[in-house]
Design a protein around this motif. Structure first.
Motif, PDB file in Angstrom:
ATOM      1  N   ARG A  58       1.075  -1.047  -0.059  1.00  0.00           N
ATOM      2  CA  ARG A  58      -0.122   0.119  -0.055  1.00  0.00           C
ATOM      3  C   ARG A  58       0.724   1.409   0.153  1.00  0.00           C
ATOM      4  O   ARG A  58       1.726   1.552   0.793  1.00  0.00           O
ATOM      5  N   SER A  59       0.677   2.089  -1.040  1.00  0.00           N
ATOM      6  CA  SER A  59       1.376   3.172  -0.993  1.00  0.00           C
ATOM      7  C   SER A  59       0.761   4.387  -0.046  1.00  0.00           C
ATOM      8  O   SER A  59      -0.263   4.503   0.017  1.00  0.00           O
ATOM      9  N   GLY A  60       1.726   5.098   0.457  1.00  0.00           N
ATOM     10  CA  GLY A  60       1.322   6.049   1.261  1.00  0.00           C
ATOM     11  C   GLY A  60       0.965   7.222   0.563  1.00  0.00           C
ATOM     12  O   GLY A  60       0.386   8.236   1.372  1.00  0.00           O
ATOM     13  N   GLY A  61       1.221   7.488  -0.858  1.00  0.00           N
ATOM     14  CA  GLY A  61       0.616   8.730  -1.432  1.00  0.00           C
ATOM     15  C   GLY A  61       1.249   9.784  -1.338  1.00  0.00           C
ATOM     16  O   GLY A  61       0.880  10.928  -1.514  1.00  0.00           O
ATOM     17  N   GLY A  62       2.556   9.711  -0.613  1.00  0.00           N
ATOM     18  CA  GLY A  62       3.259  11.157  -0.541  1.00  0.00           C
ATOM     19  C   GLY A  62       2.913  11.633   1.068  1.00  0.00           C
ATOM     20  O   GLY A  62       3.804  12.491   1.564  1.00  0.00           O
ATOM     21  N   SER A  63       1.737  11.299   1.632  1.00  0.00           N
ATOM     22  CA  SER A  63       1.522  11.955   2.914  1.00  0.00           C
ATOM     23  C   SER A  63       1.685  10.995   4.160  1.00  0.00           C
ATOM     24  O   SER A  63       1.627  11.569   5.273  1.00  0.00           O
ATOM     25  N   GLY A  64       1.684   9.591   3.812  1.00  0.00           N
ATOM     26  CA  GLY A  64       1.931   8.648   4.704  1.00  0.00           C
ATOM     27  C   GLY A  64       2.910   7.587   4.323  1.00  0.00           C
ATOM     28  O   GLY A  64       3.538   7.800   3.229  1.00  0.00           O
ATOM     29  N   PRO A  65       3.296   6.774   5.222  1.00  0.00           N
ATOM     30  CA  PRO A  65       4.352   5.842   4.925  1.00  0.00           C
ATOM     31  C   PRO A  65       3.972   4.464   3.990  1.00  0.00           C
ATOM     32  O   PRO A  65       2.729   4.288   4.058  1.00  0.00           O
ATOM     33  N   ASP A  66       4.680   4.059   3.196  1.00  0.00           N
ATOM     34  CA  ASP A  66       4.470   2.671   2.591  1.00  0.00           C
ATOM     35  C   ASP A  66       3.938   1.603   3.564  1.00  0.00           C
ATOM     36  O   ASP A  66       4.779   1.735   4.523  1.00  0.00           O
ATOM     37  N   SER A  67       3.556   0.638   3.068  1.00  0.00           N
ATOM     38  CA  SER A  67       3.241  -0.429   4.013  1.00  0.00           C
ATOM     39  C   SER A  67       3.127  -1.746   3.240  1.00  0.00           C
ATOM     40  O   SER A  67       2.672  -1.796   2.163  1.00  0.00           O
ATOM     41  N   ILE A  68       3.578  -2.557   4.041  1.00  0.00           N
ATOM     42  CA  ILE A  68       3.405  -4.226   3.553  1.00  0.00           C
ATOM     43  C   ILE A  68       2.475  -4.846   4.507  1.00  0.00           C
ATOM     44  O   ILE A  68       2.594  -4.967   5.405  1.00  0.00           O
ATOM     45  N   THR A  69       1.312  -5.516   3.752  1.00  0.00           N
ATOM     46  CA  THR A  69       0.469  -6.098   4.637  1.00  0.00           C
ATOM     47  C   THR A  69       0.745  -7.661   4.438  1.00  0.00           C
ATOM     48  O   THR A  69       0.589  -8.179   3.510  1.00  0.00           O
ATOM     49  N   VAL A  70       0.755  -8.400   5.452  1.00  0.00           N
ATOM     50  CA  VAL A  70       0.733  -9.865   5.459  1.00  0.00           C
ATOM     51  C   VAL A  70      -0.306 -10.602   6.040  1.00  0.00           C
ATOM     52  O   VAL A  70      -0.470 -10.368   7.129  1.00  0.00           O
ATOM     53  N   ASP A  71      -1.013 -11.303   5.338  1.00  0.00           N
ATOM     54  CA  ASP A  71      -2.202 -12.211   5.732  1.00  0.00           C
ATOM     55  C   ASP A  71      -1.727 -13.480   6.021  1.00  0.00           C
ATOM     56  O   ASP A  71      -1.500 -14.355   5.017  1.00  0.00           O
ATOM     57  N   THR A  72      -1.192 -13.866   7.117  1.00  0.00           N
ATOM     58  CA  THR A  72      -0.552 -15.255   7.316  1.00  0.00           C
ATOM     59  C   THR A  72      -1.338 -16.333   6.994  1.00  0.00           C
ATOM     60  O   THR A  72      -0.876 -17.400   6.504  1.00  0.00           O
ATOM     61  N   ALA A  73      -2.711 -16.147   7.133  1.00  0.00           N
ATOM     62  CA  ALA A  73      -3.551 -17.465   6.526  1.00  0.00           C
ATOM     63  C   ALA A  73      -3.597 -17.661   5.124  1.00  0.00           C
ATOM     64  O   ALA A  73      -3.681 -18.703   4.841  1.00  0.00           O
ATOM     65  N   ALA A  74      -3.276 -16.773   4.533  1.00  0.00           N
ATOM     66  CA  ALA A  74      -3.176 -16.722   3.077  1.00  0.00           C
ATOM     67  C   ALA A  74      -1.931 -17.017   2.431  1.00  0.00           C
ATOM     68  O   ALA A  74      -1.806 -17.213   1.115  1.00  0.00           O
ATOM     69  N   VAL A  75      -0.965 -16.822   3.145  1.00  0.00           N
ATOM     70  CA  VAL A  75       0.558 -17.132   2.647  1.00  0.00           C
ATOM     71  C   VAL A  75       0.765 -18.607   2.215  1.00  0.00           C
ATOM     72  O   VAL A  75       0.512 -19.304   3.042  1.00  0.00           O
ATOM     73  N   PRO A  76       1.318 -18.857   1.026  1.00  0.00           N
ATOM     74  CA  PRO A  76       1.431 -20.211   0.654  1.00  0.00           C
ATOM     75  C   PRO A  76       2.316 -20.968   1.704  1.00  0.00           C
ATOM     76  O   PRO A  76       3.140 -20.621   2.227  1.00  0.00           O
ATOM     77  N   ALA A  77       1.924 -22.415   1.781  1.00  0.00           N
ATOM     78  CA  ALA A  77       2.537 -23.253   2.650  1.00  0.00           C
ATOM     79  C   ALA A  77       4.061 -23.178   2.361  1.00  0.00           C
ATOM     80  O   ALA A  77       4.669 -23.413   3.352  1.00  0.00           O
ATOM     81  N   GLY A  78       4.545 -23.061   1.106  1.00  0.00           N
ATOM     82  CA  GLY A  78       5.817 -23.235   0.921  1.00  0.00           C
ATOM     83  C   GLY A  78       6.846 -22.057   1.408  1.00  0.00           C
ATOM     84  O   GLY A  78       8.044 -22.022   1.296  1.00  0.00           O
ATOM     85  N   ILE A  79       6.254 -21.115   1.719  1.00  0.00           N
ATOM     86  CA  ILE A  79       6.679 -19.764   2.175  1.00  0.00           C
ATOM     87  C   ILE A  79       7.096 -19.781   3.503  1.00  0.00           C
ATOM     88  O   ILE A  79       6.267 -19.859   4.426  1.00  0.00           O
ATOM     89  N   GLU A  80       8.270 -19.545   4.000  1.00  0.00           N
ATOM     90  CA  GLU A  80       8.777 -19.654   5.345  1.00  0.00           C
ATOM     91  C   GLU A  80       8.647 -18.136   5.895  1.00  0.00           C
ATOM     92  O   GLU A  80       8.649 -18.214   7.217  1.00  0.00           O
ATOM     93  N   LYS A  81       9.047 -17.210   5.133  1.00  0.00           N
ATOM     94  CA  LYS A  81       9.222 -15.853   5.784  1.00  0.00           C
ATOM     95  C   LYS A  81       8.720 -14.851   4.693  1.00  0.00           C
ATOM     96  O   LYS A  81       9.044 -15.157   3.408  1.00  0.00           O
ATOM     97  N   VAL A  82       8.541 -13.549   5.287  1.00  0.00           N
ATOM     98  CA  VAL A  82       8.231 -12.391   4.129  1.00  0.00           C
ATOM     99  C   VAL A  82       9.091 -11.330   4.856  1.00  0.00           C
ATOM    100  O   VAL A  82       8.970 -10.997   5.955  1.00  0.00           O
ATOM    101  N   VAL A  83       9.898 -11.034   4.052  1.00  0.00           N
ATOM    102  CA  VAL A  83      11.010  -9.889   4.625  1.00  0.00           C
ATOM    103  C   VAL A  83      10.576  -8.582   4.095  1.00  0.00           C
ATOM    104  O   VAL A  83       9.996  -8.453   2.810  1.00  0.00           O
ATOM    105  N   VAL A  84      10.559  -7.341   4.811  1.00  0.00           N
ATOM    106  CA  VAL A  84       9.981  -6.125   4.425  1.00  0.00           C
ATOM    107  C   VAL A  84      11.380  -5.361   4.117  1.00  0.00           C
ATOM    108  O   VAL A  84      12.176  -5.123   5.102  1.00  0.00           O
ATOM    109  N   THR A  85      11.627  -4.479   3.215  1.00  0.00           N
ATOM    110  CA  THR A  85      12.714  -3.910   2.914  1.00  0.00           C
ATOM    111  C   THR A  85      12.326  -2.195   2.629  1.00  0.00           C
ATOM    112  O   THR A  85      11.208  -2.088   2.355  1.00  0.00           O
TER     113      THR A  85
END
Length: 407
Positions: A58-85
């Protein structure tokens, strides 16, 4: 949170906002499998590709911070981690900025944890936090690992195919091709070419320039690797990080006609902020609960083979240890230009197989040398880089600060 610390997640959906008070940040997320790599470029979620499996941008649109949302229930079984950069919008280093990650419930906005990496300098991109599975539960860990080659360096490290932009083509009117080689027939100009167009000679393409000394990175797939100064080898075999025990052997001989010389090998362990954790040397032969062990002091350097060895159980290192620097000092004060055949080599401690070797040449009249460093990548693999940097210090204690600066 502090670097390396973790917090259990009590909600299934979390949003990670990353903001800096004095700069606009670009934030992205990467879905990684157990080998620390993305499955495809679809697992790289950022402003141009805001949706991934279980992860969104989600973009902050210049007025707020960018954001990464993780829905852990929807993350595929083969994924061990989500890194935020994070990287600075428009590029540039993080020096002087204070990026802060805020982990919130994506449903009610309540704050779960915050993390502010400190001591940033030339880094142009950061792995800020990771959301990861452990024993069927999800947690968030503070990381704060910096990269000097921007977001592209992070993406490439995790297996994303990063294409460099092509150089813009020169305008047709300015095209001045070389004349045809003698004896070669002319060919009609291509459709739409300017009247002055002359076809290039039918010659084989020029060979690409040779890489500069010390450039590039290899792995262990082809057997033993010989390094030159500043070259790096990734401790990976068959696509998997090499996490067995390794032994660093260091050796030297007195210069021709010289007397015996007492050198001391040491290893200095650091955390993710280049903070000194512990030093293993002849006065302290075991550190980090036995994960690093020293063979003991060699007082002369006489005889063939390794003079001193240090064994590192990579899989047994505490998670806060992300860097190891191997040093050699002349406790007696003799200079390294009185030393011949100084080298270090990395071996598989279980089999004795030599993995990597660095033969130091061109010694300087100083009393200490940073021989090599092992750096843990966020993907879990370790990289060894040959250093060969000389320092004026007779003890490992005097190497702590210059070794930290060299990480």
């Amino acid at each position: 949170m502090t670097p390396g610390s973790n917090v259990p997640l009590s909600v299934p959906r979390v949003a990670v906002d990353v903001a800096a008070t004095s700069a606009r940040l670009d934030v992205s997320g990467l879905l990684l499998t157990g080998d620390g790599k993305v499955r495809s470029d679809d697992d790289f979620v950022f402003y141009n590709q805001p949706q991934g499996p279980g992860v969104s941008h989600r973009s902050g649109g210049g007025s707020g911070p960018d954001s990464i949302t993780v829905d852990t229930a929807a993350v595929p079984a083969g994924i061990e981690k989500v890194v935020v950069t994070a990287s600075l919008d428009g590029g540039g280093p993080f020096a002087g900025t204070m990026p802060t990650a805020t982990v919130r419930s994506a449903d009610d906005g309540s704050v779960i944890a915050t993390f502010t990496p400190t001591g940033l300098g030339p880094e142009t991109a950061l792995v800020v936090v990771e959301v990861y599975r452990r024993g069927g539960a999800w947690k968030v860990r503070a990381v704060g690992q910096g990269y000097a080659n921007g977001l592209g360096g992070i993406a490439s490290d995790f297996g994303v195919n990063v294409e460099e932009p092509a150089a813009p083509a020169a305008p047709a009117a300015a095209f001045t091709p070389p004349p045809p080689a003698p004896g070669l027939p002319s060919a009609p100009p291509p459709s739409g070419a300017p009247a002055a167009y002359l076809p290039p000679p039918s010659a084989p393409p020029a060979a690409p320039p040779a890489p500069a000394p010390g450039a590039g990175k290899v792995n262990l797939d082809k057997g033993r690797v010989s390094l030159r100064k500043n070259e790096t080898v990734s401790l990976v075999k068959a696509g998997k990080p090499f996490l067995s025990s390794v032994r660093m052997g260091l050796g030297w001989e007195p210069a021709f006609g010289g007397r015996d010389i007492d050198l001391d090998a040491s290893v200095i362990a650091y955390g993710p902020q280049r903070n000194h954790i512990a030093t293993c040397y002849f006065g302290k032969l075991s550190i980090l609960n036995g994960a690093v062990q020293h063979s003991g002091d060699n007082l002369t350097g006489a005889g063939s083979g390794d003079d001193e060895t240090i064994t590192v159980h990579l899989g047994g290192l505490p998670p806060e240890v992300t860097g190891l620097v191997f040093t050699v000092n002349s406790y007696s004060g003799q200079k390294f230009n009185k030393v011949a055949k100084a080298y270090c080599r990395l071996l598989d401690a279980g089999t004795g197989e030599e993995l990597v070797r660095f033969d130091l040449t061109g010694s300087e009249p100083r009393t200490g040398v940073l021989m090599a460093k092992l750096i843990k990548q966020f993907s879990g693999e370790w990289e060894m880089t040959a250093m060969g940097d000389f320092i004026d210090s007779r003890t490992a204690k005097g190497m702590v600060r210059p070794a930290s600066a060299a990480l």
